[in-house]
Design a protein around this motif. Structure first.
Motif, PDB file in Angstrom:
ATOM      1  N   GLN A   9       0.811  -1.235   0.000  1.00  0.00           N
ATOM      2  CA  GLN A   9       0.000   0.000   0.000  1.00  0.00           C
ATOM      3  C   GLN A   9       0.836   1.272   0.000  1.00  0.00           C
ATOM      4  O   GLN A   9       0.395   2.299  -0.497  1.00  0.00           O
ATOM      5  N   ARG A  10       2.026   1.231   0.596  1.00  0.00           N
ATOM      6  CA  ARG A  10       2.838   2.450   0.610  1.00  0.00           C
ATOM      7  C   ARG A  10       3.210   2.805  -0.820  1.00  0.00           C
ATOM      8  O   ARG A  10       3.652   1.967  -1.582  1.00  0.00           O
ATOM      9  N   HIS A  11       2.991   4.010  -1.191  1.00  0.00           N
ATOM     10  CA  HIS A  11       3.339   4.433  -2.540  1.00  0.00           C
ATOM     11  C   HIS A  11       3.713   5.910  -2.501  1.00  0.00           C
ATOM     12  O   HIS A  11       3.467   6.593  -1.494  1.00  0.00           O
ATOM     13  N   ALA A  12       4.312   6.358  -3.586  1.00  0.00           N
ATOM     14  CA  ALA A  12       4.738   7.757  -3.661  1.00  0.00           C
ATOM     15  C   ALA A  12       3.509   8.603  -3.978  1.00  0.00           C
ATOM     16  O   ALA A  12       3.104   8.713  -5.140  1.00  0.00           O
ATOM     17  N   CYS A  13       2.912   9.179  -2.963  1.00  0.00           N
ATOM     18  CA  CYS A  13       1.657   9.918  -3.115  1.00  0.00           C
ATOM     19  C   CYS A  13       1.938  11.306  -3.721  1.00  0.00           C
ATOM     20  O   CYS A  13       2.811  12.034  -3.251  1.00  0.00           O
ATOM     21  N   LYS A  14       1.201  11.649  -4.744  1.00  0.00           N
ATOM     22  CA  LYS A  14       1.491  12.885  -5.487  1.00  0.00           C
ATOM     23  C   LYS A  14       0.639  14.072  -5.049  1.00  0.00           C
ATOM     24  O   LYS A  14       0.971  15.221  -5.341  1.00  0.00           O
ATOM     25  N   LEU A  15      -0.497  13.773  -4.383  1.00  0.00           N
ATOM     26  CA  LEU A  15      -1.401  14.861  -3.967  1.00  0.00           C
ATOM     27  C   LEU A  15      -2.182  14.419  -2.733  1.00  0.00           C
ATOM     28  O   LEU A  15      -2.693  13.302  -2.703  1.00  0.00           O
ATOM     29  N   ASN A  65       8.197  22.846  -7.157  1.00  0.00           N
ATOM     30  CA  ASN A  65       6.731  23.008  -7.098  1.00  0.00           C
ATOM     31  C   ASN A  65       5.963  21.688  -6.981  1.00  0.00           C
ATOM     32  O   ASN A  65       4.832  21.585  -7.460  1.00  0.00           O
ATOM     33  N   GLN A  66       6.556  20.724  -6.354  1.00  0.00           N
ATOM     34  CA  GLN A  66       5.878  19.424  -6.229  1.00  0.00           C
ATOM     35  C   GLN A  66       4.630  19.586  -5.360  1.00  0.00           C
ATOM     36  O   GLN A  66       4.694  20.118  -4.245  1.00  0.00           O
ATOM     37  N   GLN A  67       3.506  19.099  -5.893  1.00  0.00           N
ATOM     38  CA  GLN A  67       2.219  19.319  -5.232  1.00  0.00           C
ATOM     39  C   GLN A  67       2.036  18.463  -3.988  1.00  0.00           C
ATOM     40  O   GLN A  67       1.237  18.796  -3.117  1.00  0.00           O
ATOM     41  N   CYS A 152       5.138  10.653   0.706  1.00  0.00           N
ATOM     42  CA  CYS A 152       6.042  10.614  -0.444  1.00  0.00           C
ATOM     43  C   CYS A 152       7.423  11.061   0.014  1.00  0.00           C
ATOM     44  O   CYS A 152       7.564  12.071   0.704  1.00  0.00           O
ATOM     45  N   MET A 153       8.414  10.259  -0.352  1.00  0.00           N
ATOM     46  CA  MET A 153       9.802  10.624  -0.064  1.00  0.00           C
ATOM     47  C   MET A 153      10.205  11.667  -1.094  1.00  0.00           C
ATOM     48  O   MET A 153       9.943  11.482  -2.290  1.00  0.00           O
ATOM     49  N   ILE A 154      10.830  12.726  -0.643  1.00  0.00           N
ATOM     50  CA  ILE A 154      11.164  13.821  -1.559  1.00  0.00           C
ATOM     51  C   ILE A 154      12.680  14.058  -1.565  1.00  0.00           C
ATOM     52  O   ILE A 154      13.246  14.569  -0.591  1.00  0.00           O
ATOM     53  N   GLY A 155      13.284  13.652  -2.697  1.00  0.00           N
ATOM     54  CA  GLY A 155      14.704  13.941  -2.876  1.00  0.00           C
ATOM     55  C   GLY A 155      14.890  15.079  -3.873  1.00  0.00           C
ATOM     56  O   GLY A 155      15.991  15.596  -4.044  1.00  0.00           O
ATOM     57  N   GLY A 156      13.791  15.474  -4.507  1.00  0.00           N
ATOM     58  CA  GLY A 156      13.853  16.534  -5.512  1.00  0.00           C
ATOM     59  C   GLY A 156      13.655  17.897  -4.878  1.00  0.00           C
ATOM     60  O   GLY A 156      12.526  18.384  -4.774  1.00  0.00           O
ATOM     61  N   PHE A 157      14.746  18.492  -4.430  1.00  0.00           N
ATOM     62  CA  PHE A 157      14.674  19.842  -3.847  1.00  0.00           C
ATOM     63  C   PHE A 157      15.998  20.557  -4.065  1.00  0.00           C
ATOM     64  O   PHE A 157      17.028  19.914  -4.321  1.00  0.00           O
ATOM     65  N   LYS A 190       0.206   0.715 -11.208  1.00  0.00           N
ATOM     66  CA  LYS A 190       0.433  -0.518 -10.470  1.00  0.00           C
ATOM     67  C   LYS A 190       1.921  -0.515 -10.099  1.00  0.00           C
ATOM     68  O   LYS A 190       2.733   0.035 -10.842  1.00  0.00           O
ATOM     69  N   LYS A 191       2.294  -1.102  -8.959  1.00  0.00           N
ATOM     70  CA  LYS A 191       3.715  -1.089  -8.577  1.00  0.00           C
ATOM     71  C   LYS A 191       4.586  -1.684  -9.668  1.00  0.00           C
ATOM     72  O   LYS A 191       4.320  -2.779 -10.147  1.00  0.00           O
ATOM     73  N   GLN A 192       5.592  -0.939 -10.093  1.00  0.00           N
ATOM     74  CA  GLN A 192       6.535  -1.410 -11.105  1.00  0.00           C
ATOM     75  C   GLN A 192       7.813  -1.816 -10.402  1.00  0.00           C
ATOM     76  O   GLN A 192       8.445  -0.981  -9.753  1.00  0.00           O
ATOM     77  N   ARG A 193       8.178  -3.055 -10.507  1.00  0.00           N
ATOM     78  CA  ARG A 193       9.412  -3.501  -9.868  1.00  0.00           C
ATOM     79  C   ARG A 193      10.114  -4.537 -10.744  1.00  0.00           C
ATOM     80  O   ARG A 193       9.472  -5.264 -11.506  1.00  0.00           O
ATOM     81  N   LEU A 194      11.434  -4.612 -10.607  1.00  0.00           N
ATOM     82  CA  LEU A 194      12.191  -5.695 -11.231  1.00  0.00           C
ATOM     83  C   LEU A 194      11.673  -7.004 -10.657  1.00  0.00           C
ATOM     84  O   LEU A 194      11.162  -7.033  -9.525  1.00  0.00           O
TER      85      LEU A 194
HETATM   86  C1  LIG Z   1      15.368   8.951  -2.049  1.00  0.00           C
HETATM   87  C2  LIG Z   1      14.078   9.120  -2.793  1.00  0.00           C
HETATM   88  C3  LIG Z   1      13.747  10.339  -3.329  1.00  0.00           C
HETATM   89  C4  LIG Z   1      12.515  10.519  -3.980  1.00  0.00           C
HETATM   90  N1  LIG Z   1      12.169  11.748  -4.436  1.00  0.00           N
HETATM   91  C5  LIG Z   1      10.934  11.951  -4.963  1.00  0.00           C
HETATM   92  C6  LIG Z   1      10.485  13.256  -5.300  1.00  0.00           C
HETATM   93  O1  LIG Z   1      11.193  14.234  -5.167  1.00  0.00           O
HETATM   94  N2  LIG Z   1       9.223  13.371  -5.771  1.00  0.00           N
HETATM   95  C7  LIG Z   1       8.383  12.306  -5.930  1.00  0.00           C
HETATM   96  O2  LIG Z   1       7.233  12.492  -6.340  1.00  0.00           O
HETATM   97  N3  LIG Z   1       8.791  11.056  -5.617  1.00  0.00           N
HETATM   98  C8  LIG Z   1      10.031  10.850  -5.133  1.00  0.00           C
HETATM   99  N4  LIG Z   1      10.433   9.595  -4.759  1.00  0.00           N
HETATM  100  C9  LIG Z   1       9.506   8.474  -4.941  1.00  0.00           C
HETATM  101  C10 LIG Z   1       9.927   7.480  -6.017  1.00  0.00           C
HETATM  102  O3  LIG Z   1       9.789   8.050  -7.282  1.00  0.00           O
HETATM  103  C11 LIG Z   1       9.068   6.223  -5.832  1.00  0.00           C
HETATM  104  O4  LIG Z   1       9.302   5.694  -4.555  1.00  0.00           O
HETATM  105  C12 LIG Z   1       9.370   5.148  -6.879  1.00  0.00           C
HETATM  106  O5  LIG Z   1       9.022   5.600  -8.143  1.00  0.00           O
HETATM  107  C13 LIG Z   1       8.601   3.868  -6.574  1.00  0.00           C
HETATM  108  O6  LIG Z   1       7.210   4.098  -6.455  1.00  0.00           O
HETATM  109  P1  LIG Z   1       6.398   3.742  -5.135  1.00  0.00           P
HETATM  110  O7  LIG Z   1       7.068   4.447  -3.988  1.00  0.00           O
HETATM  111  O8  LIG Z   1       5.024   4.290  -5.407  1.00  0.00           O
HETATM  112  O9  LIG Z   1       6.412   2.268  -4.956  1.00  0.00           O
HETATM  113  C14 LIG Z   1      11.647   9.414  -4.131  1.00  0.00           C
HETATM  114  C15 LIG Z   1      12.012   8.167  -3.589  1.00  0.00           C
HETATM  115  C16 LIG Z   1      13.185   8.017  -2.918  1.00  0.00           C
HETATM  116  C17 LIG Z   1      13.525   6.678  -2.311  1.00  0.00           C
END
Ligand SMILES: Cc1cc2nc3c(=O)[nH]c(=O)nc-3n(C[C@H](O)[C@H](O)[C@H](O)COP(=O)(O)O)c2cc1C
Length: 203
Positions: A9-15, A65-67, A152-157, A190-194
């Motif tokens: 269920q954990r996913h990178a939530c965009k909004l 400007n990530q939402q 959502c983990m944010i490394g884009g800053f 859908k979760k994309q993974r190797l």
């Molecule tokens: C270190 C790190 C930095 C990330 N930075 C961003 C980010 O800046 N913005 C974003 O939308 N997602 C970011 N993500 C999320 C990834 O894109 C996401 O985890 C990956 O595509 C897999 O998708 P899932 O988390 O939904 O399974 C980051 C993830 C990690 C681990």
């Protein structure tokens, strides 16, 4: 929540929705971060919490400007600390917890635990601390999901700009950000993974 379900269920939530995370839940998430393991038990981090809409929007401007950052209920900025050398009060304090009462033993453990950081420059120490901040990032993200809270983990800053926005001074530098809240939409993909076989080798 069942751990396997949580992982899916954990996913990178965009909004995020406008719903705020309760004080109890945000404390639970932060406490989970405190329990993160770290090299030599240094805990080379601080967790700075933003929960004000305006401040989250300001932070978002420094994150392309990530939402998710703008709409988050809370953003936890995980800050790496670099005062991890034998001369540093913080490193000494952390080592003292493990070395017992004897001064001789303290000096011995201090040399042992700071052997690598004493040979590192500032950038290397930042990188070393940042690696461990990422563990706290994962731990808090899973803790959140266990309470039904998305993230959502944010490394884009823009790091320098975020450091300035937060008023960070040596020995602190931004490592990574965790945006938290309740998802506005179901995950787009859908979760994309190797596959297992692409990643795993039994030797
Ligand atoms: C270190 C790190 C930095 C990330 N930075 C961003 C980010 O800046 N913005 C974003 O939308 N997602 C970011 N993500 C999320 C990834 O894109 C996401 O985890 C990956 O595509 C897999 O998708 P899932 O988390 O939904 O399974 C980051 C993830 C990690 C681990």
């Amino acid at each position: 929540m069942d751990f396997e379900k949580l992982l899916h269920q954990r996913h990178a939530c965009k909004l995020f929705l406008e719903t705020k995370i309760s004080k109890e839940d945000i404390h639970f998430i932060l406490e989970s971060g405190l329990l993160t393991p770290s090299s030599h038990g240094f805990e080379p981090w601080k967790f700075l919490v933003l929960n004000d809409k305006k401040k989250n929007e300001e932070l978002s401007k420094l994150c392309w400007n990530q939402q998710n950052v703008a709409t988050a209920s809370h953003n936890i900025i995980i800050v790496a600390r670099t005062d991890l050398q034998s001369k540093d009060e913080f490193a000494q304090k952390q080592v003292r917890r493990f070395s017992g009462k004897s001064e001789e033993n303290f000096q011995r453990v201090l040399v042992l635990y700071t052997h690598s950081t004493d040979g590192m420059n500032l950038d290397e120490r930042y990188h070393y601390a940042q690696l461990q901040c990422y563990l706290a990032l994962m731990q808090m993200s899973l803790a959140a999901m266990s309470k039904g809270i998305d993230s959502c983990m944010i490394g884009g800053f823009e790091k320098e700009k975020v450091d300035t926005f937060l008023g960070l001074k040596n020995p602190f530098q931004t490592a990574v950000i965790l945006a938290l809240g309740y998802k506005a939409n179901p995950p787009k993909y859908k979760k994309q993974r190797l596959s297992f076989d692409e990643v795993v080798e039994f030797l």
